[in-house]
Design an enzyme around this catalytic site. Structure first.
Site, PDB file in Angstrom:
ATOM      1  N   CYS A 112       0.826  -1.227   0.000  1.00  0.00           N
ATOM      2  CA  CYS A 112       0.000   0.000   0.000  1.00  0.00           C
ATOM      3  C   CYS A 112       0.853   1.267   0.000  1.00  0.00           C
ATOM      4  O   CYS A 112       0.359   2.347  -0.341  1.00  0.00           O
ATOM      5  CB  CYS A 112      -0.941   0.014   1.186  1.00  0.00           C
ATOM      6  SG  CYS A 112      -2.092  -1.361   1.140  1.00  0.00           S
ATOM      7  N   HIS A 252      -3.007   7.458   2.132  1.00  0.00           N
ATOM      8  CA  HIS A 252      -3.478   6.144   1.688  1.00  0.00           C
ATOM      9  C   HIS A 252      -4.843   5.899   2.333  1.00  0.00           C
ATOM     10  O   HIS A 252      -5.049   6.187   3.510  1.00  0.00           O
ATOM     11  CB  HIS A 252      -2.478   5.074   2.119  1.00  0.00           C
ATOM     12  CG  HIS A 252      -2.991   3.682   1.946  1.00  0.00           C
ATOM     13  ND1 HIS A 252      -3.575   3.266   0.775  1.00  0.00           N
ATOM     14  CD2 HIS A 252      -3.038   2.612   2.800  1.00  0.00           C
ATOM     15  CE1 HIS A 252      -3.939   2.001   0.899  1.00  0.00           C
ATOM     16  NE2 HIS A 252      -3.626   1.582   2.121  1.00  0.00           N
ATOM     17  N   ASN A 282     -10.017   0.225  -0.269  1.00  0.00           N
ATOM     18  CA  ASN A 282      -8.553   0.278  -0.179  1.00  0.00           C
ATOM     19  C   ASN A 282      -7.966  -0.247  -1.493  1.00  0.00           C
ATOM     20  O   ASN A 282      -7.996  -1.448  -1.744  1.00  0.00           O
ATOM     21  CB  ASN A 282      -8.101  -0.567   1.014  1.00  0.00           C
ATOM     22  CG  ASN A 282      -6.594  -0.601   1.177  1.00  0.00           C
ATOM     23  OD1 ASN A 282      -5.845  -0.173   0.283  1.00  0.00           O
ATOM     24  ND2 ASN A 282      -6.128  -1.121   2.295  1.00  0.00           N
TER      25      ASN A 282
HETATM   26  O1  UT7 Z   1      -3.729  -0.829   3.560  1.00  0.00           O
HETATM   27  C1  UT7 Z   1      -2.843  -1.498   4.377  1.00  0.00           C
HETATM   28  C2  UT7 Z   1      -3.006  -1.098   5.769  1.00  0.00           C
HETATM   29  N1  UT7 Z   1      -4.267  -1.604   6.270  1.00  0.00           N
HETATM   30  C3  UT7 Z   1      -4.633  -1.294   7.482  1.00  0.00           C
HETATM   31  O2  UT7 Z   1      -3.944  -0.567   8.127  1.00  0.00           O
HETATM   32  C4  UT7 Z   1      -5.918  -1.889   7.997  1.00  0.00           C
HETATM   33  C5  UT7 Z   1      -5.948  -1.794   9.510  1.00  0.00           C
HETATM   34  N2  UT7 Z   1      -7.075  -2.452  10.145  1.00  0.00           N
HETATM   35  C6  UT7 Z   1      -8.364  -2.075   9.944  1.00  0.00           C
HETATM   36  O3  UT7 Z   1      -8.667  -1.207   9.171  1.00  0.00           O
HETATM   37  C7  UT7 Z   1      -9.420  -2.738  10.808  1.00  0.00           C
HETATM   38  O4  UT7 Z   1      -8.804  -3.496  11.813  1.00  0.00           O
HETATM   39  C8  UT7 Z   1     -10.402  -3.634  10.012  1.00  0.00           C
HETATM   40  C9  UT7 Z   1     -11.309  -2.780   9.144  1.00  0.00           C
HETATM   41  C10 UT7 Z   1      -9.631  -4.626   9.168  1.00  0.00           C
HETATM   42  C11 UT7 Z   1     -11.300  -4.421  10.992  1.00  0.00           C
HETATM   43  O5  UT7 Z   1     -12.017  -3.515  11.824  1.00  0.00           O
HETATM   44  P1  UT7 Z   1     -12.014  -3.702  13.407  1.00  0.00           P
HETATM   45  O6  UT7 Z   1     -12.869  -2.646  13.969  1.00  0.00           O
HETATM   46  O7  UT7 Z   1     -10.584  -3.756  13.844  1.00  0.00           O
HETATM   47  O8  UT7 Z   1     -12.753  -5.079  13.577  1.00  0.00           O
HETATM   48  P2  UT7 Z   1     -12.207  -6.447  14.205  1.00  0.00           P
HETATM   49  O9  UT7 Z   1     -11.282  -7.136  13.279  1.00  0.00           O
HETATM   50  O10 UT7 Z   1     -11.765  -6.205  15.620  1.00  0.00           O
HETATM   51  O11 UT7 Z   1     -13.573  -7.282  14.269  1.00  0.00           O
HETATM   52  C12 UT7 Z   1     -14.667  -6.865  15.135  1.00  0.00           C
HETATM   53  C13 UT7 Z   1     -15.833  -7.817  14.911  1.00  0.00           C
HETATM   54  C14 UT7 Z   1     -15.461  -9.292  15.015  1.00  0.00           C
HETATM   55  O12 UT7 Z   1     -16.550  -9.946  15.622  1.00  0.00           O
HETATM   56  P3  UT7 Z   1     -16.514 -10.302  17.194  1.00  0.00           P
HETATM   57  O13 UT7 Z   1     -15.305 -11.187  17.380  1.00  0.00           O
HETATM   58  O14 UT7 Z   1     -16.379  -9.000  17.903  1.00  0.00           O
HETATM   59  O15 UT7 Z   1     -17.814 -10.989  17.411  1.00  0.00           O
HETATM   60  C15 UT7 Z   1     -15.350  -9.733  13.579  1.00  0.00           C
HETATM   61  O16 UT7 Z   1     -15.622 -11.105  13.420  1.00  0.00           O
HETATM   62  O17 UT7 Z   1     -16.367  -7.640  13.586  1.00  0.00           O
HETATM   63  C16 UT7 Z   1     -16.436  -8.907  12.927  1.00  0.00           C
HETATM   64  N3  UT7 Z   1     -16.240  -8.678  11.498  1.00  0.00           N
HETATM   65  C17 UT7 Z   1     -17.240  -8.403  10.661  1.00  0.00           C
HETATM   66  N4  UT7 Z   1     -18.556  -8.266  10.848  1.00  0.00           N
HETATM   67  C18 UT7 Z   1     -19.298  -7.951   9.779  1.00  0.00           C
HETATM   68  C19 UT7 Z   1     -15.069  -8.676  10.806  1.00  0.00           C
HETATM   69  N5  UT7 Z   1     -15.307  -8.409   9.524  1.00  0.00           N
HETATM   70  C20 UT7 Z   1     -16.638  -8.216   9.394  1.00  0.00           C
HETATM   71  C21 UT7 Z   1     -17.473  -7.894   8.320  1.00  0.00           C
HETATM   72  N6  UT7 Z   1     -18.805  -7.774   8.555  1.00  0.00           N
HETATM   73  N7  UT7 Z   1     -17.013  -7.702   7.075  1.00  0.00           N
END
Ligand code: UT7
Length: 325
Positions: A112, A252, A282
């Site tokens: 990225c 980005h 992204n």
């Molecule tokens: O471009 C390169 C650099 N990229 C980055 O820097 C990305 C950095 N990370 C992020 O942007 C975020 O961490 C994400 C967008 C990837 C994820 O968001 P988050 O708020 O950190 O969510 P999480 O991974 O902690 O997941 C929270 C909950 C989980 O459920 P439980 O365990 O709390 O029940 C996941 O299973 O959300 C669930 N979840 C979803 N639910 C609905 C994960 N993906 C989805 C989804 N739809 N697509």
């Protein structure tokens, strides 16, 4: 002698996938995607479509706006991790598609952060070498590398390309400074094997977990905020620019919450940042040049403005360029 961005261009595939479309095939919701990332839609390559063609379209646009032909270029530098071939490089495929001369053409692989890295490389070569007119491209198609059944990654990425034509020029305008960083020990936070097949949105086959993009999102989120804040401060102070003098940050577009958190930590108003993640998702190395092109189109960048580009991605790699427009 410095280097200045003379023109920009952008292109995306014609297939637009909305969050509602994704609700039909994954256990996800528009509300979750929008509130956690800021994304409402993204453009994706279909099976058989070529990212090189998308990059060529963006490049032709930039060349036309610069009043130059592909034959006028001295080099092509492509920030990408999406070449269909290990060799020839993506830049060589692009050189052929554009009909450019027998010039150097090379890829910069920094995920990225690919465009920020590529711009810094081109600027360095233009200062020290004999490159006078350079095409710098950021292009990626990470949608073809996700497992389309894995909701935690499939909803995040879109495909596309952005291009800039850089010219060497004496005087105060152009790239003032770039700062690039990497931390290979953190590679497992975001990775994909080079050997995986391309599996587009409309393909029957999906990548299995071993071959698909793997991301430790929450950990990466924290590191991205910290590292992008640090590199932004570093590039500005290295160029002798106070943060308050920055007219626009073009970051980005990985997550709107990352962008907002960085702006807050820098103490800068949200009016000083350009975002378009809602419409593109992204797009990896393409996100900064696509956003830059849109920022110009939206009249957000003016003569003599200080513009700052920053990015963080797999590698980990991160970096920033500061430019007097
Ligand atoms: O471009 C390169 C650099 N990229 C980055 O820097 C990305 C950095 N990370 C992020 O942007 C975020 O961490 C994400 C967008 C990837 C994820 O968001 P988050 O708020 O950190 O969510 P999480 O991974 O902690 O997941 C929270 C909950 C989980 O459920 P439980 O365990 O709390 O029940 C996941 O299973 O959300 C669930 N979840 C979803 N639910 C609905 C994960 N993906 C989805 C989804 N739809 N697509």
């Amino acid at each position: 002698m410095g280097s200045r961005i003379l023109s920009t261009g952008r292109a995306v595939p014609r297939t637009c996938v909305s969050n509602r479309d994704l609700e039909m095939r994954l256990d996800t919701s528009h509300e979750w995607i929008c509130s956690r990332t800021g994304i409402t839609q993204r453009y994706v390559l279909r099976s058989g479509e070529s990212l090189v063609e998308i990059a060529a379209e963006a490049s032709r646009q930039a060349l036309q706006r610069a009043g130059l032909r592909a034959k006028d270029l001295d080099a092509i530098v492509a920030g990408t991790v999406s070449s269909e071939y290990a060799f020839p490089s993506f830049a060589c495929q692009l050189q052929r598609a554009l009909g450019a001369s027998l010039i150097p053409a090379l890829d910069v692989a920094a995920a990225c952060a690919g465009f920020v890295y590529a711009l810094a490389m081109a600027d360095g070569m233009m200062r020290s070498g004999d490159w006078k007119r350079v095409l710098v491209v950021g292009a990626d198609a990470l949608s073809t590398m996700v497992n389309w059944r894995d909701r935690s990654t499939a909803v995040l990425f879109g495909d596309g390309a952005g291009a800039v034509v850089m010219v060497s020029e004496p005087g105060p305008k152009g790239v003032l400074k770039s700062v690039l960083r990497s931390a290979g020990e953190l590679w497992e936070l975001l990775s994909v094997r080079a050997t995986g097949p391309r599996c587009a949105f409309d393909d029957e086959a999906v990548r299995d977990a071993e071959d698909a993009i793997r991301m430790r999102g929450p950990e990466l989120f924290k590191i991205a905020v910290k590292s992008v804040e640090e590199v932004t401060r570093e590039v500005a102070s290295g160029a002798g620019v106070d943060l308050s003098e920055i007219s626009l940050i073009v970051p980005h577009q990985a997550n709107l919450r990352i962008i907002n958190a960085v702006m807050e930590r820098l103490g800068l108003d949200s009016s000083k940042v350009f975002t378009n993640i809602d419409r593109y998702g992204n797009t990896s190395a393409a996100s900064v040049p696509i956003a830059l092109d849109e920022a110009i189109e939206a009249n957000r960048i003016h003569d003599n403005d200080i513009v700052l580009l920053n990015a963080c991605g797999g590698g980990l790699t991160w970096g920033a360029n500061i430019i007097r427009w």
